[in-house]
Design a protein around this motif. Structure first.
Motif, short mmCIF file in Angstrom:
data_model
loop_
_atom_site.label_atom_id
_atom_site.label_comp_id
_atom_site.label_asym_id
_atom_site.label_seq_id
_atom_site.Cartn_x
_atom_site.Cartn_y
_atom_site.Cartn_z
N CYS A 13 87.99 13.53 63.88
CA CYS A 13 88.14 12.09 63.61
C CYS A 13 87.04 11.62 62.65
O CYS A 13 86.14 12.37 62.30
CB CYS A 13 88.08 11.29 64.90
SG CYS A 13 86.46 11.38 65.72
N ASP A 14 87.14 10.36 62.25
CA ASP A 14 86.15 9.79 61.34
C ASP A 14 84.75 9.76 61.96
O ASP A 14 83.75 9.91 61.25
CB ASP A 14 86.56 8.37 60.92
CG ASP A 14 87.73 8.38 59.96
OD1 ASP A 14 87.94 9.41 59.26
OD2 ASP A 14 88.45 7.37 59.89
N HIS A 15 84.67 9.58 63.27
CA HIS A 15 83.37 9.59 63.93
C HIS A 15 82.73 10.98 63.81
O HIS A 15 81.53 11.10 63.54
CB HIS A 15 83.49 9.21 65.41
CG HIS A 15 82.18 9.21 66.12
ND1 HIS A 15 81.73 10.30 66.80
CD2 HIS A 15 81.22 8.26 66.20
CE1 HIS A 15 80.53 10.03 67.30
NE2 HIS A 15 80.20 8.79 66.95
N GLY A 18 81.50 11.38 60.29
CA GLY A 18 80.31 10.56 60.09
C GLY A 18 79.07 11.21 60.69
O GLY A 18 77.99 11.17 60.09
#
Length: 70
Positions: A13-15, A18
């Motif tokens: 996921c984007d998390h 990041g």
């Protein structure tokens, strides 16, 4: 400037992206980190090639593993 590409396992996921981006960005000399979730590819732009061990440690600290460097 140089670019180095790694394959990282476990990002979903984007998390995740990041966290990996933040960890690698903290390495001295790194100016940009691009994460492609669909392929697990992480491209690092830096003044000189980063030490693979530094990148692996940053990725591991984020909770993931470098599985290859194509």
């Amino acid at each position: 400037m140089t670019t180095t590409t790694y394959t990282v396992d476990g990002m979903t996921c984007d998390h995740c992206a990041g966290s990996v981006r933040t960890g690698i960005s903290a390495i001295a000399g790194v100016s940009d980190v691009d994460v492609d979730l669909s392929t697990g590819t992480v491209t690092v732009t830096s003044a000189a090639p980063p030490a693979d061990s530094d990148v692996a440690a940053a990725v591991r600290e984020a909770g993931y593993e470098v599985v290859s460097r194509p």
